[in-house]
Design a protein around this motif. Structure first.
Motif, short mmCIF file in Angstrom:
data_model
loop_
_atom_site.label_atom_id
_atom_site.label_comp_id
_atom_site.label_asym_id
_atom_site.label_seq_id
_atom_site.Cartn_x
_atom_site.Cartn_y
_atom_site.Cartn_z
N VAL A 279 0.85 -1.19 0.00
CA VAL A 279 0.00 0.00 0.00
C VAL A 279 0.88 1.24 0.00
CG1 VAL A 279 -1.83 1.23 1.20
CG2 VAL A 279 -1.76 -1.27 1.28
N LEU A 280 0.58 2.16 -0.91
CA LEU A 280 1.27 3.46 -0.93
C LEU A 280 0.25 4.55 -0.64
CD1 LEU A 280 3.02 1.94 -3.64
CD2 LEU A 280 4.41 3.78 -2.69
N VAL A 281 0.60 5.42 0.29
CA VAL A 281 -0.25 6.54 0.67
C VAL A 281 0.35 7.80 0.07
CG1 VAL A 281 -1.25 7.84 2.58
CG2 VAL A 281 -0.82 5.38 2.83
N GLY A 282 -0.45 8.51 -0.72
CA GLY A 282 0.07 9.72 -1.34
C GLY A 282 -1.04 10.61 -1.83
N THR A 283 -0.65 11.81 -2.23
CA THR A 283 -1.63 12.78 -2.74
C THR A 283 -1.87 12.54 -4.22
OG1 THR A 283 0.13 14.37 -3.18
CG2 THR A 283 -0.96 14.51 -1.05
N VAL A 284 -3.11 12.69 -4.63
CA VAL A 284 -3.49 12.54 -6.03
C VAL A 284 -4.35 13.73 -6.38
CG1 VAL A 284 -4.72 11.14 -7.72
CG2 VAL A 284 -3.40 10.02 -5.92
N GLY A 285 -3.74 14.70 -7.00
CA GLY A 285 -4.48 15.92 -7.34
C GLY A 285 -3.68 16.74 -8.32
N ILE A 286 -3.63 18.03 -8.10
CA ILE A 286 -2.93 18.90 -9.03
C ILE A 286 -1.47 19.07 -8.66
CG2 ILE A 286 -5.03 20.16 -9.63
CD1 ILE A 286 -4.11 22.39 -7.74
N GLU A 287 -1.07 18.58 -7.48
CA GLU A 287 0.31 18.71 -7.04
C GLU A 287 1.08 17.43 -7.34
OE1 GLU A 287 -0.58 21.67 -3.25
OE2 GLU A 287 0.05 19.60 -2.90
N ASP A 288 2.40 17.56 -7.39
CA ASP A 288 3.30 16.42 -7.58
C ASP A 288 2.88 15.56 -8.76
OD1 ASP A 288 4.22 13.40 -5.81
OD2 ASP A 288 5.45 14.69 -7.09
N ARG A 289 2.69 16.17 -9.90
CA ARG A 289 2.34 15.43 -11.10
C ARG A 289 3.54 15.42 -12.04
NH1 ARG A 289 -2.90 14.06 -11.18
NH2 ARG A 289 -2.66 13.36 -13.33
N ARG A 290 3.77 14.29 -12.69
CA ARG A 290 4.97 14.13 -13.49
C ARG A 290 4.64 13.58 -14.87
NH1 ARG A 290 9.22 13.72 -9.86
NH2 ARG A 290 10.51 14.19 -11.68
N LEU A 291 5.42 14.03 -15.86
CA LEU A 291 5.37 13.40 -17.18
C LEU A 291 6.13 12.09 -17.11
CD1 LEU A 291 6.05 16.35 -19.66
CD2 LEU A 291 3.97 14.96 -19.56
N THR A 292 5.56 11.03 -17.67
CA THR A 292 6.21 9.73 -17.67
C THR A 292 6.12 9.13 -19.07
OG1 THR A 292 4.22 8.47 -17.13
CG2 THR A 292 5.48 9.39 -15.28
N SER A 293 6.67 7.92 -19.22
CA SER A 293 6.64 7.27 -20.52
C SER A 293 5.24 6.80 -20.90
CB SER A 293 7.62 6.09 -20.57
OG SER A 293 7.44 5.24 -19.47
N LYS A 294 4.24 6.96 -20.02
CA LYS A 294 2.85 6.68 -20.39
C LYS A 294 2.10 7.97 -20.72
CE LYS A 294 -0.18 5.52 -17.30
NZ LYS A 294 -0.89 4.77 -16.24
N ARG A 295 2.84 9.02 -21.05
CA ARG A 295 2.19 10.32 -21.26
C ARG A 295 1.25 10.33 -22.46
NH1 ARG A 295 6.86 14.10 -23.94
NH2 ARG A 295 8.16 12.46 -24.84
N PHE A 296 1.44 9.40 -23.42
CA PHE A 296 0.53 9.32 -24.56
C PHE A 296 -0.56 8.26 -24.34
CE2 PHE A 296 3.22 12.17 -26.40
CZ PHE A 296 4.50 11.69 -26.71
N ALA A 297 -0.53 7.60 -23.18
CA ALA A 297 -1.46 6.48 -22.95
C ALA A 297 -2.18 6.65 -21.63
CB ALA A 297 -0.68 5.16 -22.98
N THR A 298 -2.64 7.86 -21.34
CA THR A 298 -3.36 8.11 -20.08
C THR A 298 -4.86 8.15 -20.33
OG1 THR A 298 -3.07 10.48 -20.46
CG2 THR A 298 -1.44 9.38 -19.05
#
Length: 715
Positions: A279-298
């Motif tokens: 289990v990972l606890v973290g924020t999911v919103g407008i903060e701490d967002r990153r471009l990744t290698s799935k950027r074309f597959a979201t």
């Protein structure tokens, strides 16, 4: 031997393909390598969907999302005040059977530490014990090795509050959350380890995967092994993330719903959803967002697992971001490690080989077919190759996409241009121009270099090679003309073979002398190094001839060699009916003088300062002296080529070091010290003996007898 047009075109096609492949597979095109991974992630998702059902995901995310921020009792309350409820959810999750819980958020401070005045004391004093339940939950989880708090390495580091660190037993349950970003600010790889205070520490993802599998990672200089899984990685200390596409690959739970579920006491829900999970606890919103290698597959995000208490929320199906929350990066890394399916990238040589193959195919198509037909076939090949790469990526193997396709297009365009520019050229001009003075083999090699000297002469940087047989007149007196001819021919043939094997060109023979040039007519950026190697090999070859050749009649032949680098005019010299390809410049005269200087110093090979500077550290050079040769006013530093640096023995190192020390004393006018240094090896080394005599004479003759520059007026 003539080189046909087909051979010329074949060489051109190969050269174009290799050049295009070299460019596109080089570090300068590193972004293309990342783009390949991005494109494959998108293509695989659109073609095959996701290989794994979300229910089987080893990692799940508890999201502190917008719903949580808006739900009671958290609405309007800073995250720092949520610790008690976070502790409640942590306890319920672990009681439900979670293997480990990692925090992707760092509470750097505690409300109990606040020094804001409140009444007659501070807010911290008024709220003493506020975090007690959270700390107890952390301590209980740490006792079983089931909680990992995140920290961020940096200057300064970002650490959890002191009480939290104590509760989780300090570094025993603290792991870094740092991520790895490519030079285009896209996350494609993830650290397996990080270093701090000369220690190598597993990352949060590696630590959680190790606890989930019950296997301690083995960290070595050449990589990381987790159980029987050797984690692949193209960048040292990292793994290449194998992102699934879409937004449902990692189960996500709203913190607000889990808090309500924990208050309700629904332990069955926690067992169903979290048993055996990381289990990972973290924020999911407008903060701490990153471009990744799935950027074309979201796809549109949202908590899609069955809810426990709160009503399901409607998730917008039309809005998808190209970025993802940072917690999903860590969750993906955990999944890759537990499932043993991190992406496997090829090495740079393998990428070059694939890129060169497609570029060569494109160049051949452009040479043999009409441009439109060649382009159509190349497009079909590109589609086929992309399909194969997508299928292989479905098994976690990454084939380059951007590099081969770009190299193919570039090779197609370059070869098409070549066809239009060179279609009517052949090799007759080359044969006519050079057949007077070049062997067919030299013509072949010149054509391969794709650069011809300009007719009439051109200025080029070259190294000139002069060699001569020592005491040739004395040798001639001891032999019949036939014997002398046999010796001379065998000697010159052997020396020529050595020189040409190092890409040298024999300009002329003057009796027993050989004049050669390196760097023309063939291009050789390492002409000085080639000349030095040829000189050493000529010396070795002559020693072999002295032992083995019957033509030498038991006569021990010695030679002297001079090499000098500099600008020279190379080209055709002579009359219109008879001419010779040769070299002319002051560099040639200096090389001749250096060859003659050997007899004054008792050496075999002398090179100029310019040659030494260009030849590099492959060779052991001994600076002999500073001289002034006949016909030149400017002094010249000369060096003996003693041998290859890697082959020197300890006594030879001592010999060269002693000579260098004596020469330094000599130039400083410290004549007694110079005499002492040179005398140490005077018995077994000619340059030491020469300088020992000079130093002694200077000491006896006084300052007027000392001159740091020696004038050589004879050749």
């Amino acid at each position: 031997m003539a080189i046909g047009r087909r051979t010329r075109d074949a060489l051109a096609v190969i050269a174009i393909a290799l050049a295009c492949a070299g460019l596109l597979a080089s570090p300068a095109f590193e972004r293309g390598r990342g783009l390949s991974l991005d494109a494959l992630t998108w293509l695989r998702f659109e073609t095959f969907g996701n290989r794994h059902d979300a229910v089987t995901s080893p990692a799940v995310v508890i999201a502190i999302d917008e719903e949580s921020y808006q739900a009671a009792p958290f609405k309007g309350a800073p995250l720092l005040t949520w610790t008690g409820e976070i502790g409640r959810v942590l306890t319920a999750t672990l009681e439900g059977g979670a293997k480990a819980v990692g925090f992707d958020i760092v509470f750097q401070t505690s409300i109990e530490q606040s020094e804001i005045p409140l009444g007659d004391s501070t807010l911290g004093e008024k709220t003493r014990g506020f975090d007690r339940e959270f700390l107890r939950a952390l301590a209980a989880a740490a006792a079983g090795g089931k909680v990992v708090l995140g920290e961020i390495f940096g200057e300064p580091p970002i650490l959890p509050a002191p009480g939290q660190r104590i509760a989780v037993r300090q570094q025993q349950n603290l792991r870094p959350l740092n991520t790895y970003t490519d030079n285009d600010d896209v996350v494609r790889r993830h650290p397996l380890t990080l270093s701090a205070e000369n220690k190598t520490i597993p990352s949060m993802a590696l630590e959680l995967a190790a606890r989930a599998t019950g296997r301690s990672p083995v960290i070595a200089a050449d990589g990381v092994t987790l159980g029987d899984y050797r984690v692949p990685g193209s960048v040292p200390g990292t793994m290449t993330l194998n992102f699934a596409g879409g937004a449902q690959d990692i189960p996500t739970y709203s913190f607000a719903d889990l808090r309500a579920c924990a208050l309700k006491g629904d332990k069955d829900y926690f067992r169903r959803e979290f048993a055996g999970k990381v289990v990972l606890v973290g924020t999911v919103g407008i903060e701490d967002r990153r471009l990744t290698s799935k950027r074309f597959a979201t796809r549109a995000e949202g908590a899609r697992r069955p809810r426990c208490v709160l009503e399901p929320r409607e998730v917008a199906k039309t809005f998808a971001r190209s970025t993802i929350a940072g917690v999903y990066i860590h969750a993906t890394a955990v999944n890759n490690l537990v499932r043993q399916d991190a992406a496997v990238e090829l090495s740079r040589p393998a990428i070059f080989a694939i890129t060169a193959s497609l570029a060569l195919a494109a160049a051949l198509l452009a040479r043999l077919l009409r441009p439109t037909l060649a382009a159509a076939i190349l497009a079909a090949l590109a589609v086929l190759y992309t399909a194969i790469a997508t299928a292989l990526f479905n098994q976690s193997h990454v084939l380059p996409i951007a590099e081969p396709l770009a190299a193919g297009v570039l090779a197609l365009a370059a070869t098409t241009f070549y066809r239009f520019m060179v279609t009517d050229k052949d090799r007759r001009l080359l044969q006519k121009s050079f057949a007077y003075y070049l062997a067919p083999r030299e013509i072949d090699r010149m054509l391969a270099s794709r650069r011809l000297p300009q007719l009439g002469g051109e200025t080029r940087e070259v190294t000139v090679f002069f060699s001569d047989i020592e005491g040739f007149s004395r040798i001639a007196e001891q032999m019949t003309p036939e014997q002398l001819m046999a010796l001379t021919n065998e000697y010159l043939s052997a020396m020529t073979d050595v020189i040409e094997s190092h890409d040298g060109y024999v300009d002329k023979y003057i009796g027993d002398s050989v004049v050669a040039v390196f760097g023309a007519p063939l291009d050789d950026p390492d002409h000085a190094r080639s000349a030095a190697r040829a000189a050493l090999d000529c010396k070795a070859k002559l020693a072999e001839l002295n032992l083995m050749s019957t033509a030498f009649q038991g006569i021990k032949v010695a030679q002297r060699i001079g090499i000098n680098s500099g600008a020279a005019l190379v080209g055709n010299f002579g009359s219109q009916r008879r001419f010779n390809y040769s070299v002319m410049s002051d560099a040639v005269n200096v090389a001749s003088r250096l060859e003659g200087a050997n007899k004054f110093y008792g050496t075999t090979i002398i090179g100029s300062h310019s040659t030494v500077a260009l030849a590099g550290d492959e060779f052991a050079w001994r600076e002999l002296d500073t001289i002034r040769v006949k016909g030149r006013e400017q002094s010249l530093r000369i060096y003996e080529l003693h041998g290859r640096a890697a082959e020197l023995s300890a006594p030879e190192h001592a010999l060269l070091a002693g000579y260098a020390a004596g020469l330094a004393h000599w130039r400083a006018g410290e004549l007694p010290q110079a005499a002492d240094c040179f005398a140490q090896h005077a018995a077994d080394d000619a340059p030491h003996r020469l300088f020992a005599e000079r130093a002694k004479a200077a000491v006896e003759g006084g300052p007027a007898a000392w001159d740091p520059v020696r004038s050589l007026q004879e050749k």
